[in-house]
Design an enzyme around this catalytic site. Structure first.
Site, PDB file in Angstrom:
ATOM      1  N   GLU A   1       0.211 -16.751 -16.729  1.00  0.00           N
ATOM      2  CA  GLU A   1       0.698 -16.469 -15.375  1.00  0.00           C
ATOM      3  C   GLU A   1       1.401 -17.679 -14.788  1.00  0.00           C
ATOM      4  O   GLU A   1       2.011 -17.598 -13.727  1.00  0.00           O
ATOM      5  CB  GLU A   1      -0.481 -16.117 -14.460  1.00  0.00           C
TER       6      GLU A   1
ATOM      7  N   ARG B   1     -11.138  -9.418 -17.439  1.00  0.00           N
ATOM      8  CA  ARG B   1     -10.663 -10.702 -16.901  1.00  0.00           C
ATOM      9  C   ARG B   1     -11.761 -11.297 -16.035  1.00  0.00           C
ATOM     10  O   ARG B   1     -12.318 -10.602 -15.180  1.00  0.00           O
ATOM     11  CB  ARG B   1      -9.403 -10.494 -16.058  1.00  0.00           C
TER      12      ARG B   1
ATOM     13  N   ARG C   1      -9.754  -6.007 -13.630  1.00  0.00           N
ATOM     14  CA  ARG C   1      -9.730  -7.055 -12.599  1.00  0.00           C
ATOM     15  C   ARG C   1     -11.112  -7.133 -11.943  1.00  0.00           C
ATOM     16  O   ARG C   1     -11.370  -6.452 -10.937  1.00  0.00           O
ATOM     17  CB  ARG C   1      -8.680  -6.717 -11.538  1.00  0.00           C
TER      18      ARG C   1
ATOM     19  N   ASN D   1       3.152 -10.569 -12.718  1.00  0.00           N
ATOM     20  CA  ASN D   1       3.216 -10.662 -11.248  1.00  0.00           C
ATOM     21  C   ASN D   1       3.172 -12.126 -10.821  1.00  0.00           C
ATOM     22  O   ASN D   1       4.022 -12.610 -10.078  1.00  0.00           O
ATOM     23  CB  ASN D   1       2.040  -9.914 -10.602  1.00  0.00           C
ATOM     24  N   ASP D   2       2.151 -12.830 -11.312  1.00  0.00           N
ATOM     25  CA  ASP D   2       2.060 -14.242 -10.946  1.00  0.00           C
ATOM     26  C   ASP D   2       3.084 -15.081 -11.698  1.00  0.00           C
ATOM     27  O   ASP D   2       3.612 -16.043 -11.144  1.00  0.00           O
ATOM     28  CB  ASP D   2       0.639 -14.772 -11.192  1.00  0.00           C
TER      29      ASP D   2
ATOM     30  N   HIS E   1       0.812  -1.221   0.000  1.00  0.00           N
ATOM     31  CA  HIS E   1       0.000   0.000   0.000  1.00  0.00           C
ATOM     32  C   HIS E   1       0.837   1.260   0.000  1.00  0.00           C
ATOM     33  O   HIS E   1       0.486   2.260  -0.610  1.00  0.00           O
ATOM     34  CB  HIS E   1      -0.946  -0.004   1.214  1.00  0.00           C
TER      35      HIS E   1
ATOM     36  N   ARG F   1       4.620 -13.568  -3.933  1.00  0.00           N
ATOM     37  CA  ARG F   1       4.815 -12.224  -4.499  1.00  0.00           C
ATOM     38  C   ARG F   1       4.733 -11.118  -3.458  1.00  0.00           C
ATOM     39  O   ARG F   1       5.146  -9.991  -3.709  1.00  0.00           O
ATOM     40  CB  ARG F   1       3.813 -11.965  -5.639  1.00  0.00           C
TER      41      ARG F   1
ATOM     42  N   CYS G   1       0.264  -7.473 -19.019  1.00  0.00           N
ATOM     43  CA  CYS G   1      -0.596  -6.643 -18.166  1.00  0.00           C
ATOM     44  C   CYS G   1      -0.161  -6.674 -16.702  1.00  0.00           C
ATOM     45  O   CYS G   1      -0.826  -6.113 -15.851  1.00  0.00           O
ATOM     46  CB  CYS G   1      -2.055  -7.059 -18.289  1.00  0.00           C
TER      47      CYS G   1
HETATM   48  C1  PEP Z   1      -0.496 -10.727 -12.815  1.00  0.00           C
HETATM   49  O1  PEP Z   1      -0.457 -11.753 -12.129  1.00  0.00           O
HETATM   50  O2  PEP Z   1       0.510 -10.214 -13.362  1.00  0.00           O
HETATM   51  C2  PEP Z   1      -1.779 -10.038 -13.020  1.00  0.00           C
HETATM   52  C3  PEP Z   1      -1.894  -9.051 -13.877  1.00  0.00           C
HETATM   53  O3  PEP Z   1      -2.828 -10.421 -12.227  1.00  0.00           O
HETATM   54  P1  PEP Z   1      -2.952 -10.005 -10.667  1.00  0.00           P
HETATM   55  O4  PEP Z   1      -1.865  -9.030 -10.355  1.00  0.00           O
HETATM   56  O5  PEP Z   1      -4.317  -9.437 -10.506  1.00  0.00           O
HETATM   57  O6  PEP Z   1      -2.777 -11.332 -10.002  1.00  0.00           O
HETATM   58 MG    MG Z   2      -2.292 -12.714 -11.528  1.00  0.00          MG
END
Ligand code: PEP
Ligand code: MG
Length: 556
Positions: free
Chosen positions: A415, A327, A291, A438-439, A189, A449, A486
């Protein structure tokens, strides 16, 4: 010149600041143990505590209303913690057993923080929030001034162990020109609010205790470094270069293309209609990731098709006649939804989440797709729809059938490493791919993560992650189908060039990052992007990949 890089951290918000350091004072240790409360006074003690909690909740909401944007959302979530029935009930129970209110608050908070920590992911992040709320309520109860960060009289770089959202949201960007924290990750945050306020920020800077208040420091939010007592001329020219870059960014108006005209769409990530309307104010060419699960985190029951269609329609309307990628619900793990039957799992990040829920409870996905189709009919904007957490060809194929049956455009997120490795096979069934870095990073590197301790591993510049991204991008080029990115990686302008060089066709990032990414691409040739991609892919580690890419781009 010899430069002492005192602190290395994780880049969170780009930008350069040169100013004296100032430390946020550590929060007082609260324990509150004291004599038992007489039985006749316990009800009064409970009411006094609840009154203090209500004052704190109101104050947080008020501060959120002033701050606006993401900060408002974060602060209202914190206000909800101060009003949380479970937490207040636990405090009541301890007071009922004779504990003084402050001791009860500490005990109740401990129960919840243990639970949140065990749940991991986003819930673990809420530990900082709940402790902050506890400290504020305790201070209010005890008649002390509210804990928080100092308000310096001159521009300063704020150093802290960790910052609560309420602290960060109240910062004045003309006084606090940089932030560096020992804890937190790039998606914490603190980082999210610092990004909204435009304050350069570095997180997970473990050796920060070497820095003393009033020392002059040069903070580079893109590099993730803090230099103590730098050469003043060099520091000033670094700040000037960053200011010039900011002016270029402010002037960028799209569309996304390299300096020699190779197109690459720059899109925005959103989570609701308000976010989409704000993104429409930027030069984003569309929405690359909506999302949807974030619209329903507070719902006990599944929203009806009509309710969902309303919400999706708002986003489609905000980007009428533009690309919108919705999504489907990515529920589970760090984003559990109360109306989904999440069974207890030892390892929810590797459990039933995302598209896997459809195998267990197909109705939820089908009703969501019905709602998206309804919103598409009403708005005349036919969106692309992608599934999260796809791991197999079979999942992609059956998802594509459901989406096409509703005359929508099917896609899959990349992912999971398995999906990246078989991107070509997935593309036989879906019309596009979108890489969630990210994932993908979490699963490639086998690191949570949200872990700040292992933040260096959850870095999308890890060459193994880049190799998987390149594999998916190649598959897209060979099948002439779009493959975008993304995840947060798309918000890093240098990495954006590397991704463009690998052949990805779109980059979707937070609205606040859109112009920075677009401006960087517009100043770089496609050939330079390709050189940067090759250099990064050949590196042995993330730092080497970053510097190789920088070097490949220098002078372009
Ligand atoms: C990701 O995993 O990169 C993604 C865009 O989805 P989220 O961050 O919502 O898991
Ligand atoms: Mg993800």
């Amino acid at each position: 010149m010899t430069r002492v890089v005192a602190v290395d951290g994780t880049p969170a918000v780009p930008g350069v600041a040169y100013a004296p350091a100032i430390w946020a004072s550590p929060r007082p240790e609260v324990d509150g143990r004291g004599p038992r409360i007489a039985e006749t006074e316990r009800d009064a003690e409970k009411s006094r505590f609840r009154e203090a909690a209500a004052v704190v909740a109101a104050r947080l909401k008020e501060r959120g209303a002033v701050a606006g944007g993401v900060a408002a959302e974060v602060l209202s979530a914190n206000a909800a913690l101060a009003e949380d029935r479970g937490w207040l009930g636990a405090v009541d129970k301890l007071i009922g057993a004779g504990a003084p209110a402050i001791e009860a608050a500490v005990g109740a908070t401990e129960q919840f923080t243990t639970l949140f920590t065990q749940m991991g992911g986003l819930m673990a992040e809420r530990v900082t929030d709940l402790r902050d709320v506890r400290d504020r309520v305790v201070a209010e109860f005890a008649g002390l001034s509210e804990p928080g960060v100092p308000a310096p009289s001159h521009p300063s770089v704020l150093c802290a162990e960790d910052l609560a959202p309420a602290d960060t949201a109240g910062l004045d960007p003309t006084r606090i020109v940089g932030i560096v924290t020992v804890l937190g990750g790039p998606t914490s945050h603190t980082a999210i609010i610092a990004r909204q306020l435009g304050i350069p920020c570095v997180v997970a800077a473990r050796d920060l205790d070497q820095v003393r208040s009033d020392q002059l420091v040069l903070l580079d939010g893109a590099a993730g470094t803090l230099v103590v007592d730098p050469d003043p001329d060099e520091a000033r020219s670094a700040v000037q270069a960053a200011t010039d870059e900011a002016a270029r960014v402010a002037a960028w108006a799209g569309p996304g293309r390299t300096s020699d005209g190779a197109p690459i769409s720059v899109l925005a990530n959103v989570q609701d209609g308000a976010g989409a309307r704000a993104a429409a104010e930027t030069a984003a060419e569309g929405i690359g990731l909506f999302r949807t699960e974030l619209c329903f985190l507070d719902r006990d029951t599944e929203p009806t098709v009509e309710e969902q269609a309303e919400i999706y329609g708002e986003v489609l309307e905000a980007f009428a006649r533009h690309k919108v990628v919705i999504r489907t619900l990515d529920a589970g793990s760090d984003k559990p939804l109360r109306f989904v039957d999440h069974r207890s799992e030892a390892n929810p990040a590797l459990g039933v989440r995302g598209i896997r829920i459809a195998a267990q409870e197909p109705g939820i996905l089908e009703r969501q797709l019905d709602a998206i189709a309804l919103a598409a009919d009403r708005t005349g904007n036919r969106p692309s729809v992608m599934a999260p957490m796809v791991a197999t060809v079979a999942e992609a194929a059956s998802f594509a059938d459901l989406v096409r049956a509703r005359d929508l455009v099917p896609g899959a997120m990349i992912e999971v490493p398995a999906a990246a490795l078989h991107a070509d096979r997935l593309l036989r069934h879906v019309d596009f791919l979108s890489i969630g870095t990210n994932d993908l990073t979490q699963y490639t590197m086998a690191v949570d993560r949200m872990s700040s301790e292992l933040a260096a591993l959850t870095d999308p510049w890890q060459p193994a992650v880049l190799t998987l991204v390149a594999t998916a991008a190649d598959a897209g080029e060979r099948s002439s189908k779009p493959v975008g990115v993304c995840g947060e990686a798309a918000a890093d302008p240098l990495l954006a060039c590397v991704l463009a060089g690998m052949g990805v066709t779109s980059l979707s990032c937070a609205a606040a990052a859109v112009s920075r990414v677009g401006a960087k691409l517009s100043a770089t040739t496609k050939a330079a992007c390709e050189r940067a991609a090759e250099a990064a892919l050949s590196a042995d580690g993330p730092d080497g990949a970053r510097s190789a890419a920088l070097e490949a781009l220098s002078g372009t």
